[in-house]
Design a protein around this motif. Structure first.
Motif, PDB file in Angstrom:
ATOM      1  N   ARG A 176       5.133  -6.661  -7.737  1.00  0.00           N
ATOM      2  CA  ARG A 176       6.563  -6.837  -7.448  1.00  0.00           C
ATOM      3  C   ARG A 176       7.289  -5.495  -7.499  1.00  0.00           C
ATOM      4  O   ARG A 176       8.159  -5.215  -6.666  1.00  0.00           O
ATOM      5  CB  ARG A 176       7.179  -7.822  -8.435  1.00  0.00           C
ATOM      6  N   GLN A 234       6.618  -3.414  -4.364  1.00  0.00           N
ATOM      7  CA  GLN A 234       7.402  -3.903  -3.225  1.00  0.00           C
ATOM      8  C   GLN A 234       8.863  -3.476  -3.331  1.00  0.00           C
ATOM      9  O   GLN A 234       9.465  -3.020  -2.354  1.00  0.00           O
ATOM     10  CB  GLN A 234       7.280  -5.418  -3.120  1.00  0.00           C
ATOM     11  N   GLN A 288       0.261  -2.024   1.016  1.00  0.00           N
ATOM     12  CA  GLN A 288      -0.648  -2.271  -0.094  1.00  0.00           C
ATOM     13  C   GLN A 288      -2.065  -2.439   0.429  1.00  0.00           C
ATOM     14  O   GLN A 288      -2.292  -3.149   1.407  1.00  0.00           O
ATOM     15  CB  GLN A 288      -0.213  -3.499  -0.885  1.00  0.00           C
TER      16      GLN A 288
END
Length: 189
Positions: free
Chosen positions: A21, A24, A38
């Motif tokens: 998370r 991102q 990724q």
């Protein structure tokens, strides 16, 4: 179109990983011209030197993705005061066979988030030691050791309390990549 492709290596396999998370959300602080992708490391077989001459397709894919990248972003949790085994496994695969490392000269940033009081400081230091050996120019300052509590807002972005600090880190990282990747591009002409 992106001028700089950044391969993001997240050292956690957990579905709702704080570090995934974080990767991102951090990527959303980058300027136009930078793309963050990724790379999958959870499907790699365990590194075995016997396989160097005939690597698995997953290893070939990883090496191709790292080769195509202009820079690297490592986002790691800390397990038992070091990097997760899955991350070390990826480092080993993409550095072999000896003399054929795809990590060499790729500018990198190292960050991490955890629920613990010291963040990921020790894991990051262990990772930096490996990256130094692999000849990866790694951004030294500012360092990012964050606790997960309050890091994200309701939309999954970086919360106001951490946004200015992390924007400053991203600005340093962008300059680092532009310096090193730009030099590599000039030398390859």
């Amino acid at each position: 179109m992106s001028r700089y492709r950044i391969a993001v290596v997240v050292g956690s396999l957990r579905r709702d990983s704080f570090n995934r998370r974080f990767a991102q959300a951090l990527a959303r602080l980058a300027p136009p011209g930078f793309s963050f992708e990724q790379v999958e490391i959870g499907d790699l077989p365990l590194y075995n030197q016997d396989d160097d001459d005939d690597p698995a397709d997953q290893v070939k894919r990883l090496k191709a993705e790292i080769t195509a990248a202009d820079g690297l972003l490592f986002v790691t949790p800390e397990y038992n005061r070091s990097v997760p085994g899955v991350l070390k496994n990826a480092l080993d695969h993409a550095s072999r066979p000896y003399g054929k490392s795809v990590w060499k000269d790729k500018p990198a940033g190292v960050v991490g988030v955890s629920i613990g009081a010291i963040g990921t400081a020790v894991a990051q230091q262990h990772l930096r030691n490996s990256l130094a050996y692999l000849d990866v120019p790694t951004l030294g300052q500012p360092e990012v050791f964050l606790k997960a509590d309050g890091l994200f807002d309701g939309d999954g972005d970086i919360s106001q309390g951490s946004r200015e600090f992390l924007q400053g880190w991203m600005d340093h990282f962008v300059a680092w990549v532009e310096l090193h990747a730009g030099r590599a591009r000039r030398e390859s002409r």
